[in-house]
Design an enzyme around this catalytic site. Structure first.
Site, PDB file in Angstrom:
ATOM      1  N   TRP A 131      -5.232 -66.846 -58.118  1.00  0.00           N
ATOM      2  CA  TRP A 131      -3.978 -67.552 -58.376  1.00  0.00           C
ATOM      3  C   TRP A 131      -3.291 -67.141 -59.665  1.00  0.00           C
ATOM      4  CZ3 TRP A 131      -4.983 -69.564 -63.064  1.00  0.00           C
ATOM      5  CH2 TRP A 131      -6.331 -69.829 -63.370  1.00  0.00           C
ATOM      6  N   ASN A 132      -3.962 -66.375 -60.534  1.00  0.00           N
ATOM      7  CA  ASN A 132      -3.402 -66.213 -61.885  1.00  0.00           C
ATOM      8  C   ASN A 132      -2.199 -65.266 -61.936  1.00  0.00           C
ATOM      9  OD1 ASN A 132      -5.145 -64.034 -61.408  1.00  0.00           O
ATOM     10  ND2 ASN A 132      -5.631 -63.806 -63.570  1.00  0.00           N
ATOM     11  N   PRO A 156      -4.537 -65.748 -49.576  1.00  0.00           N
ATOM     12  CA  PRO A 156      -4.266 -65.977 -50.996  1.00  0.00           C
ATOM     13  C   PRO A 156      -5.049 -67.185 -51.496  1.00  0.00           C
ATOM     14  CG  PRO A 156      -2.474 -66.833 -49.660  1.00  0.00           C
ATOM     15  CD  PRO A 156      -3.455 -66.219 -48.698  1.00  0.00           C
ATOM     16  N   GLU A 158      -5.999 -70.786 -52.607  1.00  0.00           N
ATOM     17  CA  GLU A 158      -5.591 -72.115 -52.123  1.00  0.00           C
ATOM     18  C   GLU A 158      -4.776 -72.854 -53.184  1.00  0.00           C
ATOM     19  OE1 GLU A 158      -8.546 -70.891 -52.659  1.00  0.00           O
ATOM     20  OE2 GLU A 158      -9.972 -72.312 -53.516  1.00  0.00           O
ATOM     21  N   GLY A 205     -11.084 -61.612 -57.833  1.00  0.00           N
ATOM     22  CA  GLY A 205     -11.450 -62.984 -58.150  1.00  0.00           C
ATOM     23  C   GLY A 205     -12.699 -63.022 -59.008  1.00  0.00           C
ATOM     24  N   SER A 206     -13.434 -64.106 -58.890  1.00  0.00           N
ATOM     25  CA  SER A 206     -14.558 -64.325 -59.796  1.00  0.00           C
ATOM     26  C   SER A 206     -15.781 -63.504 -59.402  1.00  0.00           C
ATOM     27  CB  SER A 206     -14.915 -65.813 -59.782  1.00  0.00           C
ATOM     28  OG  SER A 206     -15.351 -66.171 -58.486  1.00  0.00           O
ATOM     29  N   GLU A 227     -12.511 -56.533 -57.532  1.00  0.00           N
ATOM     30  CA  GLU A 227     -12.011 -56.582 -58.920  1.00  0.00           C
ATOM     31  C   GLU A 227     -12.378 -57.958 -59.449  1.00  0.00           C
ATOM     32  OE1 GLU A 227     -10.644 -54.246 -60.660  1.00  0.00           O
ATOM     33  OE2 GLU A 227      -9.821 -52.807 -59.228  1.00  0.00           O
ATOM     34  N   CYS A 261      -7.505 -61.796 -66.387  1.00  0.00           N
ATOM     35  CA  CYS A 261      -8.845 -61.194 -66.312  1.00  0.00           C
ATOM     36  C   CYS A 261      -9.138 -60.364 -67.555  1.00  0.00           C
ATOM     37  CB  CYS A 261      -8.988 -60.364 -65.047  1.00  0.00           C
ATOM     38  SG  CYS A 261      -7.681 -59.145 -64.839  1.00  0.00           S
ATOM     39  N   GLU A 356     -17.201 -66.356 -68.857  1.00  0.00           N
ATOM     40  CA  GLU A 356     -15.743 -66.260 -68.816  1.00  0.00           C
ATOM     41  C   GLU A 356     -15.132 -67.645 -69.064  1.00  0.00           C
ATOM     42  OE1 GLU A 356     -13.960 -64.960 -65.084  1.00  0.00           O
ATOM     43  OE2 GLU A 356     -12.454 -63.830 -66.213  1.00  0.00           O
TER      44      GLU A 356
HETATM   45  P1  NAD Z   1     -12.198 -67.237 -57.108  1.00  0.00           P
HETATM   46  O1  NAD Z   1     -13.256 -66.172 -56.992  1.00  0.00           O
HETATM   47  O2  NAD Z   1     -12.611 -68.635 -57.196  1.00  0.00           O
HETATM   48  O3  NAD Z   1     -11.215 -67.156 -55.843  1.00  0.00           O
HETATM   49  C1  NAD Z   1     -10.526 -65.959 -55.492  1.00  0.00           C
HETATM   50  C2  NAD Z   1     -10.242 -65.979 -53.994  1.00  0.00           C
HETATM   51  O4  NAD Z   1     -11.462 -65.884 -53.266  1.00  0.00           O
HETATM   52  C3  NAD Z   1      -9.572 -67.253 -53.514  1.00  0.00           C
HETATM   53  O5  NAD Z   1      -8.623 -66.908 -52.531  1.00  0.00           O
HETATM   54  C4  NAD Z   1     -10.736 -68.055 -52.926  1.00  0.00           C
HETATM   55  O6  NAD Z   1     -10.345 -68.982 -51.945  1.00  0.00           O
HETATM   56  C5  NAD Z   1     -11.589 -66.954 -52.333  1.00  0.00           C
HETATM   57  N1  NAD Z   1     -13.029 -67.219 -52.225  1.00  0.00           N
HETATM   58  C6  NAD Z   1     -13.809 -67.961 -53.055  1.00  0.00           C
HETATM   59  N2  NAD Z   1     -15.096 -67.872 -52.670  1.00  0.00           N
HETATM   60  C7  NAD Z   1     -15.144 -67.038 -51.604  1.00  0.00           C
HETATM   61  C8  NAD Z   1     -16.186 -66.522 -50.771  1.00  0.00           C
HETATM   62  N3  NAD Z   1     -17.460 -66.849 -50.951  1.00  0.00           N
HETATM   63  N4  NAD Z   1     -15.865 -65.680 -49.763  1.00  0.00           N
HETATM   64  C9  NAD Z   1     -14.576 -65.310 -49.565  1.00  0.00           C
HETATM   65  N5  NAD Z   1     -13.541 -65.753 -50.310  1.00  0.00           N
HETATM   66  C10 NAD Z   1     -13.820 -66.602 -51.330  1.00  0.00           C
HETATM   67  O7  NAD Z   1     -11.283 -66.800 -58.344  1.00  0.00           O
HETATM   68  P2  NAD Z   1      -9.984 -67.534 -58.930  1.00  0.00           P
HETATM   69  O8  NAD Z   1     -10.386 -68.756 -59.668  1.00  0.00           O
HETATM   70  O9  NAD Z   1      -8.950 -67.639 -57.879  1.00  0.00           O
HETATM   71  O10 NAD Z   1      -9.459 -66.410 -59.961  1.00  0.00           O
HETATM   72  C11 NAD Z   1      -9.963 -66.252 -61.242  1.00  0.00           C
HETATM   73  C12 NAD Z   1     -10.945 -65.094 -61.312  1.00  0.00           C
HETATM   74  O11 NAD Z   1     -10.325 -63.893 -60.864  1.00  0.00           O
HETATM   75  C13 NAD Z   1     -11.394 -64.826 -62.726  1.00  0.00           C
HETATM   76  O12 NAD Z   1     -12.781 -64.580 -62.732  1.00  0.00           O
HETATM   77  C14 NAD Z   1     -10.607 -63.563 -63.098  1.00  0.00           C
HETATM   78  O13 NAD Z   1     -11.162 -62.819 -64.143  1.00  0.00           O
HETATM   79  C15 NAD Z   1     -10.587 -62.841 -61.801  1.00  0.00           C
HETATM   80  N6  NAD Z   1      -9.521 -61.815 -61.757  1.00  0.00           N
HETATM   81  C16 NAD Z   1      -9.866 -60.488 -61.847  1.00  0.00           C
HETATM   82  C17 NAD Z   1      -8.873 -59.502 -61.865  1.00  0.00           C
HETATM   83  C18 NAD Z   1      -9.207 -58.042 -61.978  1.00  0.00           C
HETATM   84  O14 NAD Z   1      -8.304 -57.226 -61.860  1.00  0.00           O
HETATM   85  N7  NAD Z   1     -10.443 -57.658 -62.224  1.00  0.00           N
HETATM   86  C19 NAD Z   1      -7.529 -59.904 -61.764  1.00  0.00           C
HETATM   87  C20 NAD Z   1      -7.212 -61.260 -61.670  1.00  0.00           C
HETATM   88  C21 NAD Z   1      -8.220 -62.216 -61.667  1.00  0.00           C
END
Ligand code: NAD
Length: 454
Positions: A131-132, A156, A158, A205-206, A227, A261, A356
């Site tokens: 979402w960021n 995307p 939620e 994501g995370s 990523e 990130c 983080e």
């Molecule tokens: P998140 O991992 O909680 O969620 C990201 C996405 O994955 C969401 O759409 C979520 O619904 C989905 N998701 C969650 N668990 C899942 C699973 N087990 N299987 C499939 N899909 C799943 O992350 P967030 O809170 O949305 O974003 C923040 C994180 O993203 C931070 O750790 C940040 O550093 C990272 N990030 C990394 C980059 C990069 O370029 N490396 C860029 C932006 C954000």
């Protein structure tokens, strides 16, 4: 849950809602993507580029409208919300040209053999995004996946469904039916999408979610590009321009309320310059304007939601309890707003220097010499970005080369010249994107060879 409700993180007001895609429907959505795959692949690289090209100006033109939804839903200052959309739209033409260059056949030959490397689609790509940066993160995954000839199903975050929906609606106007689709939901839908009949998963994501996706994808050896999160260090050497270093530290720790990130989350500053550097950081932090992203002149918006706010506050409080000193900030949150906070007297026993944070907080640790700075910076499972500030560039470069980050900036942020990949080392990434080699990760390379005529 049948609907996702999107809330304005500044006010708690509802911004809108979208229907959740039942997880049981995902096989049907993915089957639709497969049905569209052949026609899309047969368009060829140039044909796909031509189809996508008008989307750039259309997105740039819609920047104000979509950027406003972005800000209302995610909270970042409006000029940044609009800027994010405009940047994706305005830069699309150049990105498409880069993709054509990266994915065009490449010929290799030696004394005996001529080989053509060709870049083919995998099939259906699942793009799962955070979402960021709720427009640029989908954009970075969807565009290369489409250009490589895959069809795409985007899930995307939620927390930002409305802006993603707008982005995909506009994109779909330029593409044949089924080539790109969006599904809404949380982790449940993400898991179901990964488990469906998709051949490539482009995830941002995370680290925790990345690990779960890699484990699931491993069952069928599906391709993944992950990523992930970071805990970026900044090293300030004793010959650094302290004004510039402090300016960078404050900008890069607090931009997007630290929800980036590659935010600077840890600073290692050499003893002799630490007092002056800390003073400058505090002075510049004090000048920041915190508030709703919809108000003029605001530089720092809210945390995305109460969960993220509580996580950030808990890290600050734990560090305080373990002896960290608050130089500025650290006051109780107001709604989802957390004051930009600078801590000193921190060390790696504290979670705030290891895990983080993803909030407007930075810890400053004093170090004695280059070796101690490098050891502390590398003491992390993460390895996304890093920065080194120093006056003697050769020395700063030597320090930079010893850092185990995917991207290191010297007297600047970590982003590379155009054509560079966006890449995380260690547990910050698994595969990467952008640049020639990053673009190629969205395609299956095949080698077609024949004997060379004598
Ligand atoms: P998140 O991992 O909680 O969620 C990201 C996405 O994955 C969401 O759409 C979520 O619904 C989905 N998701 C969650 N668990 C899942 C699973 N087990 N299987 C499939 N899909 C799943 O992350 P967030 O809170 O949305 O974003 C923040 C994180 O993203 C931070 O750790 C940040 O550093 C990272 N990030 C990394 C980059 C990069 O370029 N490396 C860029 C932006 C954000």
């Amino acid at each position: 849950m049948s609907e996702l409700i999107s809330f304005d993180p500044s006010t708690g007001d509802e911004v809108g809602r979208v229907p959740v895609t039942p997880a049981a429907d995902l096989p049907v959505v993915v089957a639709r993507a497969h049905a569209a795959a052949r026609g899309w692949a047969e368009l060829g690289l140039e044909g796909r580029r031509d189809a996508l090209r008008p989307f750039g100006p259309a997105l740039a033109e819609a920047a104000e409208r979509i950027g406003t939804i972005l800000t209302r839903e995610m909270g970042k200052p409006l000029p940044q919300g609009i800027g994010e959309v405009r940047y994706c739209g305005a830069g699309l033409g150049e990105t498409l040209d880069e993709l054509v260059a990266a994915l065009s056949p490449e010929r290799l030959e030696d004394d005996a053999v001529i080989s053509d490397l060709v870049f083919d689609p995998f099939g259906v790509c699942a793009a799962i995004t955070p979402w960021n940066f709720p427009v640029s993160m989908p954009h970075w995954a969807v565009v290369p996946a489409l250009m490589a000839g895959n069809t795409v199903v985007l899930k995307p975050s939620e927390k930002t469904p409305l802006v993603a929906d707008e982005y995909i609606r506009l994109l779909r106007e330029h593409l044949p039916e089924g080539v790109v689709q969006v599904v809404h939901g949380d982790e449940e839908q993400g898991r179901a999408l990964v488990a469906a009949d998709v051949q490539l998963i482009a995830f941002t994501g995370s680290r925790a979610a990345g690990r779960a996706i890699l484990a699931e994808a491993g069952k069928d050896l599906k391709r993944v590009v992950l990523e992930l999160g970071g805990k970026d260090p900044l090293i300030v050497l004793d010959d650094a321009d302290l004004e510039a270093a402090a300016q960078f530290a404050v900008m890069n720790a607090f931009r997007n309320a630290g929800q980036v990130c590659v935010s600077t989350e840890r600073i290692y500053v050499q003893d002799s310059v630490a007092p002056r550097f800390e003073e400058l950081v505090v002075e510049k932090t004090r000048a920041l304007k915190v508030g709703s992203g919809m108000e003029e002149g605001i530089e720092i918006g809210p945390m995305i939601d109460a969960g993220q706010r509580d996580h950030v506050i808990a890290q600050i409080e734990a560090a305080r309890g373990e002896g960290a000193k608050v130089l500025i900030g650290g006051d109780p949150p107001r709604g989802n707003f957390v004051s930009p906070t600078v801590l000193t007297g921190v060390d790696h026993r504290m979670a705030i220097m290891r895990d983080e944070t993803f909030g407007p907080v930075v810890g400053i640790q004093r170090v004695d010499g280059d070796d101690e700075a490098v050891a502390a910076a590398n003491d992390s499972p993460y390895g996304l970005g890093a920065a080194v500030f120093g006056g003697d560039v050769a020395r700063a470069e030597r320090v930079a080369r010893r850092l185990s980050a995917g991207m290191v900036g010297i007297n600047k942020g970590c982003g590379g010249a155009s054509g560079s990949p966006w890449v995380g080392a260690r547990q910050s990434g698994y595969g990467y994107h952008s640049g020639r080699d990053g673009h190629r990760q969205f395609a299956q390379v095949r080698v077609v060879s024949r004997p060379k005529e004598a």
